[in-house]
Design a protein around this motif. Structure first.
Motif, PDB file in Angstrom:
ATOM      1  N   GLU A   1       9.217  22.324 -14.864  1.00 26.31           N
ATOM      2  CA  GLU A   1       9.929  20.932 -13.967  1.00 26.31           C
ATOM      3  C   GLU A   1      11.134  20.381 -14.489  1.00 26.31           C
ATOM      4  O   GLU A   1      11.686  20.533 -14.274  1.00 26.31           O
ATOM      5  CB  GLU A   1       8.693  20.642 -14.198  1.00 26.31           C
ATOM      6  N   THR A   2      11.176  20.639 -15.524  1.00 30.85           N
ATOM      7  CA  THR A   2      12.890  19.959 -16.471  1.00 30.85           C
ATOM      8  C   THR A   2      13.355  21.476 -15.799  1.00 30.85           C
ATOM      9  O   THR A   2      15.270  20.333 -15.547  1.00 30.85           O
ATOM     10  CB  THR A   2      12.821  20.526 -17.939  1.00 30.85           C
ATOM     11  N   LEU A   3      13.522  22.472 -15.752  1.00 30.69           N
ATOM     12  CA  LEU A   3      14.464  23.056 -16.049  1.00 30.69           C
ATOM     13  C   LEU A   3      14.981  23.232 -14.271  1.00 30.69           C
ATOM     14  O   LEU A   3      16.127  22.829 -13.586  1.00 30.69           O
ATOM     15  CB  LEU A   3      14.222  24.550 -15.649  1.00 30.69           C
ATOM     16  N   LEU A   4      13.876  22.736 -13.556  1.00 26.48           N
ATOM     17  CA  LEU A   4      13.940  22.434 -12.492  1.00 26.48           C
ATOM     18  C   LEU A   4      14.754  21.255 -11.517  1.00 26.48           C
ATOM     19  O   LEU A   4      15.979  20.845 -10.416  1.00 26.48           O
ATOM     20  CB  LEU A   4      12.578  22.258 -11.185  1.00 26.48           C
ATOM     21  N   ARG A   5      14.398  20.136 -12.723  1.00 26.57           N
ATOM     22  CA  ARG A   5      15.362  19.016 -12.509  1.00 26.57           C
ATOM     23  C   ARG A   5      17.049  18.947 -12.909  1.00 26.57           C
ATOM     24  O   ARG A   5      17.281  18.782 -11.568  1.00 26.57           O
ATOM     25  CB  ARG A   5      14.049  17.700 -13.550  1.00 26.57           C
TER      26      ARG A   5
ATOM     27  N   VAL B   1      18.054  21.322 -12.293  1.00 25.02           N
ATOM     28  CA  VAL B   1      19.478  22.825 -11.486  1.00 25.02           C
ATOM     29  C   VAL B   1      19.746  21.711 -10.092  1.00 25.02           C
ATOM     30  O   VAL B   1      20.821  21.913  -9.648  1.00 25.02           O
ATOM     31  CB  VAL B   1      18.326  24.042 -11.785  1.00 25.02           C
ATOM     32  N   ALA B   2      18.250  21.490  -9.964  1.00 22.88           N
ATOM     33  CA  ALA B   2      18.790  20.293  -8.511  1.00 22.88           C
ATOM     34  C   ALA B   2      19.649  19.294  -8.876  1.00 22.88           C
ATOM     35  O   ALA B   2      20.471  19.238  -8.112  1.00 22.88           O
ATOM     36  CB  ALA B   2      17.147  19.605  -8.594  1.00 22.88           C
ATOM     37  N   GLY B   3      19.091  18.848  -9.819  1.00 21.35           N
ATOM     38  CA  GLY B   3      20.170  17.229 -10.250  1.00 21.35           C
ATOM     39  C   GLY B   3      21.983  17.484 -10.308  1.00 21.35           C
ATOM     40  O   GLY B   3      22.567  17.264  -9.587  1.00 21.35           O
TER      41      GLY B   3
ATOM     42  N   ARG C   1      12.954   8.596  -9.778  1.00 14.46           N
ATOM     43  CA  ARG C   1      13.111   8.434  -8.530  1.00 14.46           C
ATOM     44  C   ARG C   1      13.122   7.678  -7.707  1.00 14.46           C
ATOM     45  O   ARG C   1      13.895   8.319  -6.368  1.00 14.46           O
ATOM     46  CB  ARG C   1      11.422   7.566  -8.409  1.00 14.46           C
ATOM     47  N   PRO C   2      13.895   6.836  -8.184  1.00 20.10           N
ATOM     48  CA  PRO C   2      15.125   6.276  -6.809  1.00 20.10           C
ATOM     49  C   PRO C   2      16.029   6.700  -6.721  1.00 20.10           C
ATOM     50  O   PRO C   2      16.638   7.055  -5.592  1.00 20.10           O
ATOM     51  CB  PRO C   2      15.664   4.958  -7.650  1.00 20.10           C
ATOM     52  N   ALA C   3      16.658   7.850  -7.544  1.00 18.09           N
ATOM     53  CA  ALA C   3      18.044   8.846  -7.286  1.00 18.09           C
ATOM     54  C   ALA C   3      17.091   9.523  -6.917  1.00 18.09           C
ATOM     55  O   ALA C   3      17.878  10.082  -5.517  1.00 18.09           O
ATOM     56  CB  ALA C   3      18.349   9.693  -8.784  1.00 18.09           C
ATOM     57  N   ALA C   4      16.112  10.537  -6.601  1.00 15.84           N
ATOM     58  CA  ALA C   4      15.623  11.724  -6.024  1.00 15.84           C
ATOM     59  C   ALA C   4      15.607  11.097  -4.186  1.00 15.84           C
ATOM     60  O   ALA C   4      15.282  11.570  -3.784  1.00 15.84           O
ATOM     61  CB  ALA C   4      13.978  11.839  -6.380  1.00 15.84           C
ATOM     62  N   PHE C   5      15.067  10.112  -4.293  1.00 14.36           N
ATOM     63  CA  PHE C   5      14.515   8.765  -2.956  1.00 14.36           C
ATOM     64  C   PHE C   5      15.632   9.092  -1.687  1.00 14.36           C
ATOM     65  O   PHE C   5      16.218   9.184  -0.293  1.00 14.36           O
ATOM     66  CB  PHE C   5      14.136   7.752  -3.003  1.00 14.36           C
ATOM     67  N   ALA C   6      16.675   8.416  -2.817  1.00 12.68           N
ATOM     68  CA  ALA C   6      18.294   8.382  -2.166  1.00 12.68           C
ATOM     69  C   ALA C   6      18.326  10.026  -1.398  1.00 12.68           C
ATOM     70  O   ALA C   6      18.981   9.476  -1.079  1.00 12.68           O
ATOM     71  CB  ALA C   6      19.271   7.503  -2.708  1.00 12.68           C
ATOM     72  N   GLY C   7      18.704  10.632  -2.150  1.00 12.56           N
ATOM     73  CA  GLY C   7      18.842  11.644  -2.336  1.00 12.56           C
ATOM     74  C   GLY C   7      17.585  12.732  -1.598  1.00 12.56           C
ATOM     75  O   GLY C   7      18.821  13.265  -0.350  1.00 12.56           O
ATOM     76  N   LEU C   8      16.307  12.291  -1.436  1.00 12.39           N
ATOM     77  CA  LEU C   8      15.640  12.711   0.199  1.00 12.39           C
ATOM     78  C   LEU C   8      15.700  12.123   1.142  1.00 12.39           C
ATOM     79  O   LEU C   8      15.953  13.305   2.704  1.00 12.39           O
ATOM     80  CB  LEU C   8      14.109  12.683  -0.679  1.00 12.39           C
ATOM     81  N   ILE C   9      16.644  10.742   1.320  1.00 13.31           N
ATOM     82  CA  ILE C   9      17.143  10.402   2.473  1.00 13.31           C
ATOM     83  C   ILE C   9      18.454  10.949   3.541  1.00 13.31           C
ATOM     84  O   ILE C   9      18.751  11.536   4.389  1.00 13.31           O
ATOM     85  CB  ILE C   9      17.493   8.337   2.838  1.00 13.31           C
TER      86      ILE C   9
ATOM     87  N   LYS D   1      18.087  25.142   4.412  1.00 12.61           N
ATOM     88  CA  LYS D   1      18.388  24.943   2.905  1.00 12.61           C
ATOM     89  C   LYS D   1      18.106  23.304   3.082  1.00 12.61           C
ATOM     90  O   LYS D   1      17.341  23.190   1.319  1.00 12.61           O
ATOM     91  CB  LYS D   1      20.102  25.547   2.802  1.00 12.61           C
ATOM     92  N   SER D   2      18.432  22.334   3.946  1.00 12.04           N
ATOM     93  CA  SER D   2      18.241  20.635   4.014  1.00 12.04           C
ATOM     94  C   SER D   2      16.605  20.600   3.557  1.00 12.04           C
ATOM     95  O   SER D   2      16.078  20.374   2.685  1.00 12.04           O
ATOM     96  CB  SER D   2      18.601  20.772   4.881  1.00 12.04           C
ATOM     97  N   LEU D   3      15.800  21.515   4.291  1.00 11.76           N
ATOM     98  CA  LEU D   3      14.534  21.648   4.270  1.00 11.76           C
ATOM     99  C   LEU D   3      13.819  21.335   2.911  1.00 11.76           C
ATOM    100  O   LEU D   3      12.970  21.090   2.115  1.00 11.76           O
ATOM    101  CB  LEU D   3      13.252  22.066   5.229  1.00 11.76           C
ATOM    102  N   LEU D   4      14.315  22.623   2.306  1.00  7.05           N
ATOM    103  CA  LEU D   4      14.342  23.078   0.836  1.00  7.05           C
ATOM    104  C   LEU D   4      14.273  22.283  -0.303  1.00  7.05           C
ATOM    105  O   LEU D   4      13.023  22.180  -0.958  1.00  7.05           O
ATOM    106  CB  LEU D   4      14.555  24.546   0.695  1.00  7.05           C
ATOM    107  N   TRP D   5      15.462  21.539  -0.307  1.00  9.07           N
ATOM    108  CA  TRP D   5      16.167  20.803  -0.464  1.00  9.07           C
ATOM    109  C   TRP D   5      14.743  19.286  -0.421  1.00  9.07           C
ATOM    110  O   TRP D   5      15.127  18.746  -1.622  1.00  9.07           O
ATOM    111  CB  TRP D   5      17.722  20.503  -1.141  1.00  9.07           C
ATOM    112  N   ALA D   6      15.616  18.902   0.195  1.00  8.01           N
ATOM    113  CA  ALA D   6      14.308  17.836   0.812  1.00  8.01           C
ATOM    114  C   ALA D   6      13.064  18.012   0.094  1.00  8.01           C
ATOM    115  O   ALA D   6      12.305  17.131  -0.603  1.00  8.01           O
ATOM    116  CB  ALA D   6      14.172  17.474   2.023  1.00  8.01           C
ATOM    117  N   ALA D   7      11.908  19.186  -0.030  1.00  9.91           N
ATOM    118  CA  ALA D   7      11.031  19.457  -0.616  1.00  9.91           C
ATOM    119  C   ALA D   7      11.163  19.164  -1.914  1.00  9.91           C
ATOM    120  O   ALA D   7      10.151  18.553  -2.760  1.00  9.91           O
ATOM    121  CB  ALA D   7      10.367  20.692  -0.523  1.00  9.91           C
ATOM    122  N   ILE D   8      12.232  19.641  -3.099  1.00 14.85           N
ATOM    123  CA  ILE D   8      11.934  19.415  -4.315  1.00 14.85           C
ATOM    124  C   ILE D   8      12.750  17.993  -4.812  1.00 14.85           C
ATOM    125  O   ILE D   8      12.166  17.860  -5.121  1.00 14.85           O
ATOM    126  CB  ILE D   8      13.488  20.271  -4.483  1.00 14.85           C
ATOM    127  N   LEU D   9      13.608  17.663  -3.753  1.00 18.01           N
ATOM    128  CA  LEU D   9      13.460  16.152  -4.435  1.00 18.01           C
ATOM    129  C   LEU D   9      12.220  15.082  -3.595  1.00 18.01           C
ATOM    130  O   LEU D   9      12.090  14.288  -4.619  1.00 18.01           O
ATOM    131  CB  LEU D   9      15.156  15.749  -3.656  1.00 18.01           C
TER     132      LEU D   9
END
Length: 148
Positions: free
Chosen positions: A27-31, A33-35, A89-97, A119-127
């Motif tokens: 989970e940490t690796l996913l966070r 890498v995504a960030g 959470r707030p940073a991921a929410f902003a990115g999700l929007i 690709k945007s759907l996949l990123w949105a799911a991760i965030l």
């Protein structure tokens, strides 16, 4: 469910200990890498924060001089915050929007359907995952004992 129950349900129960040990690390690796990738993507915009003015106005976001720097900051600084696990959470929410807007843009505005928005759907799911879960015990949020 307890770890014992989970292990008993595994086809190879001996792997239960390995899965438990890698749970937080994965989970940490996913966070991270995504960030990190979001920050890298945003770095192109942060050097010229008004460079996307016409693009955001083309999507209907006026004034572009407001939305373009906000987009750049959301991607760049939000990506850094997500990678660190600070205000996760707030940073991921902003990115999700932002990503949901790109889904709309590719799927509807450009008429590309699923293949254009994939690709945007996949990123949105991760965030969305990090909006729900927040950082984990390997985050700055956890280290300071505060999380949204």
């Amino acid at each position: 469910m307890s770890a014992t129950t989970d292990r008993a349900n595994l086809i190879i129960p001996a792997l239960g200990r390995l899965y438990s040990a890698l749970h937080d690390a994965g989970e940490t690796l996913l966070r991270a890498v995504a960030g990190g990738f979001l920050a890298i993507h945003g770095s192109q915009k942060i050097v010229n924060p008004f460079g996307a003015t016409e693009m955001v106005e083309g999507l209907g976001f006026y004034p572009g001089a407001f939305w373009s720097p906000l987009l750049a900051c959301t991607e760049f600084f939000g990506g850094i915050l997500i990678a660190l696990g600070l205000f996760t959470r707030p940073a991921a929410f902003a990115g999700l929007i932002v990503l949901l807007v790109t889904v709309w843009f590719h799927w509807v505005t450009m008429g590309q359907g699923f293949s254009g928005a994939e690709k945007s759907l996949l990123w949105a799911a991760i965030l969305a995952f990090f909006v729900i879960r927040g950082g984990n015990r390997h985050s700055v949020d956890a280290r300071i004992g505060r999380a949204f």
